[in-house]
Write a protein that holds these residues in place. Structure first.
Motif, PDB file in Angstrom:
ATOM      1  N   VAL A   1      -8.751  -1.873   1.813  1.00 44.89           N
ATOM      2  CA  VAL A   1      -9.443  -3.139   2.036  1.00 44.89           C
ATOM      3  C   VAL A   1      -9.525  -3.900   0.713  1.00 44.89           C
ATOM      4  CG1 VAL A   1     -11.610  -4.233   2.716  1.00 44.89           C
ATOM      5  CG2 VAL A   1     -10.776  -2.220   3.958  1.00 44.89           C
TER       6      VAL A   1
ATOM      7  N   GLU B   1       2.553  -0.114   4.193  1.00 44.84           N
ATOM      8  CA  GLU B   1       3.026  -1.430   4.614  1.00 44.84           C
ATOM      9  C   GLU B   1       2.814  -2.441   3.494  1.00 44.84           C
ATOM     10  OE1 GLU B   1       1.578  -2.829   8.315  1.00 44.84           O
ATOM     11  OE2 GLU B   1       2.261  -1.077   9.455  1.00 44.84           O
TER      12      GLU B   1
ATOM     13  N   LYS C   1       2.068  -6.673   2.599  1.00 45.11           N
ATOM     14  CA  LYS C   1       1.467  -7.887   3.143  1.00 45.11           C
ATOM     15  C   LYS C   1       1.806  -9.054   2.228  1.00 45.11           C
ATOM     16  CE  LYS C   1      -2.940  -9.546   5.046  1.00 45.11           C
ATOM     17  NZ  LYS C   1      -2.555  -9.403   6.462  1.00 45.11           N
TER      18      LYS C   1
ATOM     19  N   LYS D   1      -3.659   5.740   4.101  1.00 42.31           N
ATOM     20  CA  LYS D   1      -4.901   5.103   4.540  1.00 42.31           C
ATOM     21  C   LYS D   1      -4.871   3.610   4.238  1.00 42.31           C
ATOM     22  CE  LYS D   1      -8.763   7.150   3.622  1.00 42.31           C
ATOM     23  NZ  LYS D   1      -9.870   7.803   2.872  1.00 42.31           N
ATOM     24  N   PRO D   2      -5.457   2.792   5.105  1.00 40.61           N
ATOM     25  CA  PRO D   2      -5.552   1.357   4.812  1.00 40.61           C
ATOM     26  C   PRO D   2      -6.393   1.111   3.561  1.00 40.61           C
ATOM     27  CG  PRO D   2      -6.052   1.808   7.122  1.00 40.61           C
ATOM     28  CD  PRO D   2      -6.025   3.130   6.424  1.00 40.61           C
TER      29      PRO D   2
ATOM     30  N   ASN E   1       0.857  -1.183   0.000  1.00 37.00           N
ATOM     31  CA  ASN E   1       0.000   0.000   0.000  1.00 37.00           C
ATOM     32  C   ASN E   1       0.895   1.236   0.000  1.00 37.00           C
ATOM     33  OD1 ASN E   1      -1.812   2.053   0.439  1.00 37.00           O
ATOM     34  ND2 ASN E   1      -2.685   1.210   2.315  1.00 37.00           N
TER      35      ASN E   1
ATOM     36  N   ALA F   1      -7.265  -6.173   5.095  1.00 38.98           N
ATOM     37  CA  ALA F   1      -6.791  -4.798   4.940  1.00 38.98           C
ATOM     38  C   ALA F   1      -5.272  -4.776   4.860  1.00 38.98           C
ATOM     39  CB  ALA F   1      -7.260  -3.935   6.103  1.00 38.98           C
ATOM     40  N   VAL F   2      -4.765  -3.906   3.989  1.00 41.37           N
ATOM     41  CA  VAL F   2      -3.325  -3.644   3.909  1.00 41.37           C
ATOM     42  C   VAL F   2      -3.101  -2.256   4.504  1.00 41.37           C
ATOM     43  CG1 VAL F   2      -1.303  -3.475   2.420  1.00 41.37           C
ATOM     44  CG2 VAL F   2      -3.176  -5.022   1.806  1.00 41.37           C
ATOM     45  N   ALA F   3      -2.404  -2.205   5.625  1.00 41.37           N
ATOM     46  CA  ALA F   3      -2.201  -0.938   6.327  1.00 41.37           C
ATOM     47  C   ALA F   3      -1.393   0.037   5.475  1.00 41.37           C
ATOM     48  CB  ALA F   3      -1.504  -1.193   7.659  1.00 41.37           C
ATOM     49  N   GLY F   4      -1.525   1.316   5.801  1.00 38.42           N
ATOM     50  CA  GLY F   4      -0.830   2.355   5.048  1.00 38.42           C
ATOM     51  C   GLY F   4       0.676   2.201   5.084  1.00 38.42           C
TER      52      GLY F   4
END
Length: 234
Positions: free
Chosen positions: A78, A125, A127, A75-76, A71, A120-123
């Motif tokens: 989804v 970050e 995954k 913002k995360p 990301n 969700a993929v955090a801001g």
């Protein structure tokens, strides 16, 4: 940056005193910095997988891919759904749908696959995850060649399917289509023995569908079979 902003504001509004200009610029800079750090909407990025697991029958195609999603924003994001498509192949080839999220790349009896579920993929970050795609009677019967594959995603803040990644699936590395196992997705040079084994296995799959083929298609596959007997190169 603040001196440049102050000069620009002073030129636009010469009646504002210098102290007021600095205060306005400081406020703008603070708000912009807060938005960039905490509220900026980014997008997802992904990269071509180095390996994959595959099993292909005339009635089913299944691929397992190790993926990394990054990301780029604050913002995360989804992720609601994923699927694989083959944009350069005939329209009869159905997309391979997200069927499970296994715990490891190598298939085996100890697998504990999880059913598809949004995540969700955090801001800012990344995954890492394993995704298994499958389609019954998809029409995807791999030949020993490269395929253009598109990974598509549905995200919470956008409507519809969107392209996330386009990469090359090297189906020539699938030397045993009936066995669900791991293959490299690197452009490797197979040995003559491996090429002959892949030829024989893929031609056997083609023979299974011979009864559903048109006469012209049957003739083409008979020609492929003759070449396979002499050990053709992939």
């Amino acid at each position: 940056m603040l001196p440049l902003m102050a000069a620009a504001v002073q030129d636009a509004f010469p009646s504002i005193p210098g102290a007021g200009v600095v205060s306005v610029c400081a406020l703008i800079f603070t708000v912009a910095s807060f938005w960039w750090i905490n509220a900026r909407q980014g997008h997802l990025k992904s990269w071509e997988p180095h390996s994959f697991a595959a099993i292909v029958h005339c009635s089913m195609a299944r691929l397992r891919l190790p993926l990394v999603l990054h990301n780029t924003g604050a913002k995360p994001i989804v992720v609601q759904d994923l699927r694989l498509t083959f944009p350069d192949e005939p329209a009869s080839h159905l997309p391979l749908l997200w069927m499970s999220s296994p715990s490891r790349l190598q298939p085996g009896p100890e697998d504990e696959p999880k059913l598809p579920a949004g995540f969700a993929v955090a801001g800012r970050e990344a995954k890492q995850l394993l995704i298994e795609f499958e389609a019954p009677f998809s029409g995807f019967l791999p030949e020993p060649r490269d395929y253009k594959v598109q990974l598509q995603v549905r995200v919470g803040h956008r409507k519809g399917w969107r392209s996330l990644l386009t990469f090359t699936l090297r189906a020539a590395n699938i030397i045993d289509p009936d066995r669900y196992t791991v293959y490299s997705n690197a452009p490797l040079e197979l040995t003559k023995e491996d090429r002959q084994k892949a030829d024989a296995a893929l031609l056997e799959l083609l023979d299974e569908q011979e009864g559903l083929s048109a006469p012209g298609e049957r003739k083409r596959r008979d020609s492929l079979n003759d070449e396979g007997d002499t050990g053709t190169n992939l």
